[in-house]
Design a protein around this motif. Structure first.
Motif, short mmCIF file in Angstrom:
data_model
loop_
_atom_site.label_atom_id
_atom_site.label_comp_id
_atom_site.label_asym_id
_atom_site.label_seq_id
_atom_site.Cartn_x
_atom_site.Cartn_y
_atom_site.Cartn_z
N PHE A 25 0.83 -1.21 0.00
CA PHE A 25 0.00 0.00 0.00
C PHE A 25 0.86 1.26 0.00
CE2 PHE A 25 -3.36 -2.93 0.84
CZ PHE A 25 -4.53 -2.28 0.44
N ARG A 26 1.99 1.21 0.72
CA ARG A 26 2.89 2.37 0.68
C ARG A 26 3.48 2.52 -0.73
NH1 ARG A 26 7.53 3.72 5.08
NH2 ARG A 26 5.79 4.82 6.05
N LYS A 27 3.82 1.41 -1.35
CA LYS A 27 4.38 1.43 -2.71
C LYS A 27 3.41 2.11 -3.68
CE LYS A 27 6.25 -1.74 -6.21
NZ LYS A 27 6.52 -3.18 -6.52
N ARG A 28 2.12 2.01 -3.38
CA ARG A 28 1.11 2.63 -4.24
C ARG A 28 0.83 4.08 -3.85
NH1 ARG A 28 1.10 -2.52 -4.51
NH2 ARG A 28 0.18 -3.70 -6.23
N GLY A 29 1.68 4.62 -2.99
CA GLY A 29 1.62 6.04 -2.67
C GLY A 29 0.66 6.43 -1.58
N LEU A 30 0.19 5.46 -0.79
CA LEU A 30 -0.79 5.75 0.26
C LEU A 30 -0.10 5.98 1.60
CD1 LEU A 30 -3.47 3.05 -0.64
CD2 LEU A 30 -3.50 5.47 -1.23
N GLU A 31 -0.68 6.87 2.39
CA GLU A 31 -0.20 7.11 3.75
C GLU A 31 -0.71 5.98 4.63
OE1 GLU A 31 1.95 9.02 6.63
OE2 GLU A 31 1.80 9.62 4.51
N ILE A 32 0.22 5.22 5.22
CA ILE A 32 -0.18 4.00 5.96
C ILE A 32 -0.10 4.19 7.47
CG2 ILE A 32 0.56 2.46 4.09
CD1 ILE A 32 3.08 1.86 5.80
N GLY A 33 -0.88 3.38 8.18
CA GLY A 33 -0.83 3.35 9.63
C GLY A 33 -0.97 1.92 10.11
N TYR A 34 -0.55 1.68 11.34
CA TYR A 34 -0.54 0.31 11.86
C TYR A 34 -0.81 0.33 13.37
CZ TYR A 34 1.38 -4.13 13.61
OH TYR A 34 1.56 -5.32 14.26
N MET A 35 -1.50 -0.72 13.81
CA MET A 35 -1.79 -0.86 15.24
C MET A 35 -2.00 -2.33 15.56
SD MET A 35 -5.08 0.77 17.18
CE MET A 35 -5.44 0.52 18.91
N LYS A 36 -1.53 -2.77 16.70
CA LYS A 36 -1.85 -4.11 17.20
C LYS A 36 -2.62 -3.91 18.50
CE LYS A 36 -0.16 -8.78 17.68
NZ LYS A 36 0.94 -9.72 17.44
N PRO A 37 -3.94 -3.92 18.44
CA PRO A 37 -4.76 -3.56 19.62
C PRO A 37 -4.47 -4.40 20.86
CG PRO A 37 -6.10 -3.66 17.64
CD PRO A 37 -4.76 -4.24 17.27
N VAL A 38 -4.29 -5.72 20.65
CA VAL A 38 -4.02 -6.61 21.79
C VAL A 38 -2.78 -7.44 21.45
CG1 VAL A 38 -4.89 -8.46 23.25
CG2 VAL A 38 -6.48 -6.73 22.35
N GLY A 39 -1.76 -7.35 22.29
CA GLY A 39 -0.52 -8.08 22.04
C GLY A 39 -0.20 -9.03 23.18
N GLN A 40 0.53 -10.10 22.85
CA GLN A 40 0.89 -11.08 23.87
C GLN A 40 2.39 -11.14 24.13
OE1 GLN A 40 -1.26 -14.41 21.91
NE2 GLN A 40 -2.36 -14.64 23.81
N GLN A 41 3.19 -10.94 23.07
CA GLN A 41 4.65 -10.96 23.24
C GLN A 41 5.14 -9.51 23.18
OE1 GLN A 41 6.93 -13.85 21.00
NE2 GLN A 41 5.10 -15.05 20.56
N TYR A 42 5.65 -9.03 24.29
CA TYR A 42 5.99 -7.61 24.34
C TYR A 42 7.40 -7.36 24.86
CZ TYR A 42 4.90 -8.12 29.33
OH TYR A 42 4.88 -8.54 30.64
N LYS A 43 7.86 -6.13 24.61
CA LYS A 43 9.12 -5.64 25.17
C LYS A 43 8.81 -4.46 26.09
CE LYS A 43 12.02 -6.67 21.10
NZ LYS A 43 12.94 -6.07 20.10
N LEU A 44 9.65 -4.27 27.08
CA LEU A 44 9.51 -3.08 27.92
C LEU A 44 10.33 -1.95 27.30
CD1 LEU A 44 9.66 -4.39 31.61
CD2 LEU A 44 7.73 -3.27 30.47
N ILE A 45 9.66 -0.90 26.89
CA ILE A 45 10.32 0.26 26.30
C ILE A 45 9.87 1.50 27.08
CG2 ILE A 45 10.61 1.67 24.21
CD1 ILE A 45 10.07 -0.83 22.58
N ASN A 46 10.82 2.13 27.75
CA ASN A 46 10.51 3.27 28.62
C ASN A 46 9.42 2.91 29.62
OD1 ASN A 46 12.38 4.91 27.25
ND2 ASN A 46 10.84 5.48 25.71
N ASP A 47 9.56 1.70 30.20
CA ASP A 47 8.64 1.18 31.22
C ASP A 47 7.23 0.90 30.69
OD1 ASP A 47 10.58 1.23 33.25
OD2 ASP A 47 10.20 3.35 33.64
N LYS A 48 7.05 0.87 29.38
CA LYS A 48 5.74 0.56 28.81
C LYS A 48 5.82 -0.75 28.04
CE LYS A 48 4.20 5.35 28.46
NZ LYS A 48 3.73 6.44 27.57
N LYS A 49 4.77 -1.55 28.15
CA LYS A 49 4.72 -2.84 27.47
C LYS A 49 4.31 -2.62 26.02
CE LYS A 49 3.27 -5.08 31.76
NZ LYS A 49 3.05 -3.81 32.49
N ILE A 50 5.23 -2.92 25.10
CA ILE A 50 4.99 -2.70 23.67
C ILE A 50 5.14 -4.02 22.93
CG2 ILE A 50 5.65 -1.40 21.63
CD1 ILE A 50 4.63 0.35 23.94
N ASP A 51 4.10 -4.40 22.20
CA ASP A 51 4.14 -5.66 21.46
C ASP A 51 5.31 -5.68 20.48
OD1 ASP A 51 2.31 -8.17 20.70
OD2 ASP A 51 3.16 -7.32 18.87
#
Length: 363
Positions: A25-51
């Motif tokens: 979709f980006r290749k076709r010139g569209l502005e893209i966005g992404y989200m994973k609403p519920v995650g199970q495998q995460y990393k701690l980044i700045n004390d926040k759980k990020i998938d």
């Protein structure tokens, strides 16, 4: 345009499909966005759980949205029990909806990645079907290659989405064995059509995407790198456990082998080293050596090994336990794995009907 990418089970290739769609979709010139609403495998980044998948997508696409909004809910140990005893669905729903509202602004294509099959998360009222319905998103399902079982699983998952009034756009069948590709491609399309589902792509199995890199193994094993950091991106196609005689092992050291061996098995380590030195091939016979039991090789052996680019990793567990852990690992794609990322892009463009997906999303 927004789409929720779900799967019929874990490790179907949902993240790979999501990455490939975002690339397309980006290749076709569209502005893209992404989200994973519920995650199970995460990393701690700045004390926040990020998938982990959120970190991957943000790095690959250089997305500017806040990580905490791209990964609003990450499930730590004990979360489910706490929710059953005193949790609030409304709190979770508000968190997801607010995050989505904030980061979906001005996006022409927005991809929501699910976790596991349609019912995963039901125990805390945030299943894939719940979330897709909550955010008003259409769904693409990803299934493993085959005919009978995949269609059965697809229909089982579709029932969950139907119950939540979520439209399933179609199915992408992934990891089809190359020798069965033509047959599966023909029959699975016909079988799904009989069930009222459109096949949006059939992707062949590819070793490049299935084999882990040494860096992935190191991250999951949490070992100590003794030498050879320059070879961490070596791929691993098989592993050899150090219970063989040296002359027997020589026949096994070919094409990205991982040697798992206590550091005091010097004769076996030297056998591996000789194979590495003698075989001048594009694909290294030895991808890495994992020294088990916390045992270092003799210093002179280490001096020899350090003259190569073979990654040397030290772990405390014994060899069999390490091999068992590796065998049970689910490897996540890494943004540093440029070969894999490029392969994903190529496979999705070739085997998935992107134009048809755009057409369905605009309806």
């Amino acid at each position: 345009m927004k789409v929720y990418v779900a799967a019929t089970r874990q490790n179907d290739g949902k993240t790979i499909v999501s990455l490939g769609l975002l690339k397309a979709f980006r290749k076709r010139g569209l502005e893209i966005g992404y989200m994973k609403p519920v995650g199970q495998q995460y990393k701690l980044i700045n004390d926040k759980k990020i998938d982990k998948d959120v970190v991957l997508m943000r790095n690959i696409f250089d997305l500017k949205d806040e990580l905490s909004m791209m990964s609003p809910i990450a499930i730590p140990k004990g979360f489910t029990e706490d929710y059953i005893l005193s949790g609030s669905r409304q709190d979770l729903e508000v968190t997801v909806k607010n995050s989505f509202r904030n980061i979906s602004k001005d996006k022409e294509f927005f991809l929501l990645e699910g976790t596991g099959h349609a019912g995963v998360g039901s125990v805390f009222d945030m299943s894939n079907a719940d979330v897709a319905g909550m955010l008003g998103s259409k769904v693409i399902m990803v299934s493993l290659g085959g005919i009978g079982r995949p269609i059965d699983e697809i229909m089982l998952n579709k029932a969950n989405f139907d119950q939540n009034n979520v439209e399933v756009l179609g199915v992408i069948v992934n990891k089809v064995l190359p020798e069965k590709y033509d047959k599966v491609n023909k029959v699975v399309r016909k079988g799904l059509k009989r069930k009222g589902l459109e096949t949006l792509g059939v992707i062949p199995y590819d070793d490049v995407l299935s084999n882990p890199s040494v860096a992935e193994l190191h991250e999951d094993l949490n070992g100590e790198i003794l030498s050879g950091k320059g070879g961490l991106h070596n791929m691993v196609s098989k592993f050899v456990i150090g219970d063989l005689l040296p002359h027997e092992a020589l026949d096994y050291f070919s094409g990205n082998s991982l040697l798992i061996v206590p550091g005091n098995r010097e004769e076996l380590i030297l056998a591996a080293l000789s194979g590495y030195i003698l075989e001048e091939t594009e694909v290294p016979p030895i991808s890495a050596i994992i020294f088990t039991g916390g045992i270092h090789p003799h210093q002179k052996i280490m001096d020899l090994l350090k003259k190569t680019n073979i990654p040397l990793i030290l772990v405390k567990e014994h060899s069999f336990k390490v091999a068992t852990r590796i065998n049970n690992m689910i490897f996540k794609l890494r943004s540093e794995d440029e070969t894999k990322v490029k392969k994903v892009e190529t496979l999705i463009e070739r085997y998935v009907d992107i134009d048809r997906i755009i057409e369905l999303l605009k309806k």
